[in-house]
Scaffold this motif. Structure first.
Motif, PDB file in Angstrom:
ATOM      1  N   ARG A   1      27.426  12.872  49.150  1.00 34.06           N
ATOM      2  CA  ARG A   1      26.689  13.287  47.963  1.00 34.06           C
ATOM      3  C   ARG A   1      27.480  13.202  46.667  1.00 34.06           C
ATOM      4  NH1 ARG A   1      24.864  18.828  50.357  1.00 34.06           N
ATOM      5  NH2 ARG A   1      26.894  18.483  51.263  1.00 34.06           N
ATOM      6  N   SER A   2      28.812  13.063  46.768  1.00 35.79           N
ATOM      7  CA  SER A   2      29.617  13.039  45.548  1.00 35.79           C
ATOM      8  C   SER A   2      30.964  12.386  45.809  1.00 35.79           C
ATOM      9  CB  SER A   2      29.849  14.469  45.042  1.00 35.79           C
ATOM     10  OG  SER A   2      30.657  15.174  45.968  1.00 35.79           O
ATOM     11  N   ILE A   3      31.672  12.070  44.731  1.00 35.34           N
ATOM     12  CA  ILE A   3      33.034  11.556  44.848  1.00 35.34           C
ATOM     13  C   ILE A   3      33.920  12.615  45.493  1.00 35.34           C
ATOM     14  CG2 ILE A   3      35.081  10.888  43.520  1.00 35.34           C
ATOM     15  CD1 ILE A   3      33.171   9.457  41.583  1.00 35.34           C
ATOM     16  N   ALA A   4      33.735  13.869  45.103  1.00 36.18           N
ATOM     17  CA  ALA A   4      34.534  14.953  45.680  1.00 36.18           C
ATOM     18  C   ALA A   4      34.357  15.031  47.193  1.00 36.18           C
ATOM     19  CB  ALA A   4      34.168  16.281  45.028  1.00 36.18           C
ATOM     20  N   GLU A   5      33.144  14.879  47.664  1.00 33.24           N
ATOM     21  CA  GLU A   5      32.879  14.909  49.102  1.00 33.24           C
ATOM     22  C   GLU A   5      33.573  13.733  49.791  1.00 33.24           C
ATOM     23  OE1 GLU A   5      28.911  14.786  51.769  1.00 33.24           O
ATOM     24  OE2 GLU A   5      28.883  16.256  50.134  1.00 33.24           O
ATOM     25  N   CYS A   6      33.565  12.569  49.160  1.00 32.79           N
ATOM     26  CA  CYS A   6      34.270  11.407  49.720  1.00 32.79           C
ATOM     27  C   CYS A   6      35.771  11.676  49.815  1.00 32.79           C
ATOM     28  CB  CYS A   6      34.037  10.173  48.843  1.00 32.79           C
ATOM     29  SG  CYS A   6      32.376   9.509  48.852  1.00 32.79           S
ATOM     30  N   LEU A   7      36.347  12.233  48.736  1.00 32.08           N
ATOM     31  CA  LEU A   7      37.780  12.523  48.729  1.00 32.08           C
ATOM     32  C   LEU A   7      38.158  13.502  49.835  1.00 32.08           C
ATOM     33  CD1 LEU A   7      38.468  12.941  44.918  1.00 32.08           C
ATOM     34  CD2 LEU A   7      39.184  11.030  46.374  1.00 32.08           C
ATOM     35  N   HIS A   8      37.377  14.557  49.975  1.00 34.98           N
ATOM     36  CA  HIS A   8      37.688  15.569  50.976  1.00 34.98           C
ATOM     37  C   HIS A   8      37.582  14.997  52.386  1.00 34.98           C
ATOM     38  CE1 HIS A   8      37.431  19.235  53.376  1.00 34.98           C
ATOM     39  NE2 HIS A   8      38.217  19.725  52.424  1.00 34.98           N
ATOM     40  N   ASP A   9      36.548  14.216  52.646  1.00 36.01           N
ATOM     41  CA  ASP A   9      36.398  13.611  53.968  1.00 36.01           C
ATOM     42  C   ASP A   9      37.537  12.645  54.268  1.00 36.01           C
ATOM     43  OD1 ASP A   9      34.611  13.096  56.398  1.00 36.01           O
ATOM     44  OD2 ASP A   9      35.009  11.079  55.621  1.00 36.01           O
ATOM     45  N   ALA A  10      37.915  11.830  53.292  1.00 35.59           N
ATOM     46  CA  ALA A  10      39.022  10.891  53.486  1.00 35.59           C
ATOM     47  C   ALA A  10      40.320  11.644  53.750  1.00 35.59           C
ATOM     48  CB  ALA A  10      39.174   9.990  52.263  1.00 35.59           C
ATOM     49  N   ALA A  11      40.548  12.738  53.021  1.00 36.22           N
ATOM     50  CA  ALA A  11      41.760  13.540  53.224  1.00 36.22           C
ATOM     51  C   ALA A  11      41.799  14.120  54.623  1.00 36.22           C
ATOM     52  CB  ALA A  11      41.828  14.658  52.186  1.00 36.22           C
ATOM     53  N   THR A  12      40.667  14.555  55.114  1.00 35.07           N
ATOM     54  CA  THR A  12      40.604  15.089  56.474  1.00 35.07           C
ATOM     55  C   THR A  12      40.995  14.022  57.488  1.00 35.07           C
ATOM     56  OG1 THR A  12      38.888  16.643  55.814  1.00 35.07           O
ATOM     57  CG2 THR A  12      39.090  16.200  58.157  1.00 35.07           C
ATOM     58  N   ALA A  13      40.560  12.794  57.263  1.00 36.10           N
ATOM     59  CA  ALA A  13      40.902  11.693  58.167  1.00 36.10           C
ATOM     60  C   ALA A  13      42.381  11.334  58.099  1.00 36.10           C
ATOM     61  CB  ALA A  13      40.053  10.469  57.840  1.00 36.10           C
ATOM     62  N   LEU A  14      43.001  11.512  56.934  1.00 31.18           N
ATOM     63  CA  LEU A  14      44.388  11.085  56.719  1.00 31.18           C
ATOM     64  C   LEU A  14      45.438  12.177  56.889  1.00 31.18           C
ATOM     65  CD1 LEU A  14      43.815   9.002  53.486  1.00 31.18           C
ATOM     66  CD2 LEU A  14      44.373   8.088  55.749  1.00 31.18           C
ATOM     67  N   SER A  15      45.061  13.416  56.729  1.00 31.01           N
ATOM     68  CA  SER A  15      46.018  14.502  56.515  1.00 31.01           C
ATOM     69  C   SER A  15      47.072  14.686  57.598  1.00 31.01           C
ATOM     70  CB  SER A  15      45.281  15.819  56.293  1.00 31.01           C
ATOM     71  OG  SER A  15      44.563  16.187  57.450  1.00 31.01           O
ATOM     72  N   GLU A  16      46.767  14.382  58.815  1.00 31.50           N
ATOM     73  CA  GLU A  16      47.753  14.584  59.880  1.00 31.50           C
ATOM     74  C   GLU A  16      48.836  13.513  59.893  1.00 31.50           C
ATOM     75  OE1 GLU A  16      46.335  15.506  63.773  1.00 31.50           O
ATOM     76  OE2 GLU A  16      44.538  16.471  62.947  1.00 31.50           O
ATOM     77  N   HIS A  17      48.596  12.379  59.271  1.00 28.85           N
ATOM     78  CA  HIS A  17      49.512  11.250  59.399  1.00 28.85           C
ATOM     79  C   HIS A  17      50.071  10.708  58.085  1.00 28.85           C
ATOM     80  CE1 HIS A  17      48.362  11.152  63.578  1.00 28.85           C
ATOM     81  NE2 HIS A  17      47.095  11.146  63.205  1.00 28.85           N
ATOM     82  N   PHE A  18      49.455  11.025  56.954  1.00 29.12           N
ATOM     83  CA  PHE A  18      49.860  10.421  55.692  1.00 29.12           C
ATOM     84  C   PHE A  18      49.966  11.474  54.595  1.00 29.12           C
ATOM     85  CE2 PHE A  18      47.689   7.233  58.157  1.00 29.12           C
ATOM     86  CZ  PHE A  18      48.586   6.180  58.123  1.00 29.12           C
ATOM     87  N   ALA A  19      50.947  11.322  53.733  1.00 31.05           N
ATOM     88  CA  ALA A  19      51.129  12.251  52.620  1.00 31.05           C
ATOM     89  C   ALA A  19      50.482  11.738  51.336  1.00 31.05           C
ATOM     90  CB  ALA A  19      52.616  12.493  52.375  1.00 31.05           C
ATOM     91  N   VAL A  20      50.371  10.422  51.200  1.00 31.25           N
ATOM     92  CA  VAL A  20      49.861   9.806  49.977  1.00 31.25           C
ATOM     93  C   VAL A  20      48.841   8.730  50.348  1.00 31.25           C
ATOM     94  CG1 VAL A  20      50.513   8.441  47.937  1.00 31.25           C
ATOM     95  CG2 VAL A  20      52.024  10.249  48.761  1.00 31.25           C
ATOM     96  N   ALA A  21      47.821   8.598  49.509  1.00 32.82           N
ATOM     97  CA  ALA A  21      46.811   7.561  49.723  1.00 32.82           C
ATOM     98  C   ALA A  21      46.500   6.880  48.393  1.00 32.82           C
ATOM     99  CB  ALA A  21      45.541   8.166  50.298  1.00 32.82           C
TER     100      ALA A  21
END
Length: 82
Positions: free
Chosen positions: A28-48
């Protein structure tokens, strides 16, 4: 990220030039995209690296994507308006 229509965004997360991606449509928003992407990355990456409709917007801490989502969204929108 890509805007499809008002309040309808698609996003994908990939590693380098890999064909394997995490793709989610209908956010529904850019913020929602960012949060979902962070959830996918957070265990393995510090920067995107973030891009919007093919325009590179820079590299950001995944923790900011996940925990300071609104502020980061405002930063990205300001870059898009410049």
């Amino acid at each position: 990220m890509r805007k499809i229509a008002d309040s309808y965004f698609n996003h994908s997360v990939s590693i380098g030039r890999s064909h394997e991606r995490h793709v989610l449509e209908g956010m529904r928003s850019i913020a929602e995209c960012l949060h979902d992407a962070a959830t996918a990355l957070s265990e393995h990456f510090a920067v995107a690296k973030i891009s919007y409709e093919g325009l590179a917007l820079g590299a950001y801490h995944v923790s900011a994507m996940q925990h300071r989502t609104v502020a980061l969204t405002e930063t990205l929108l300001a870059k898009l308006e410049a």
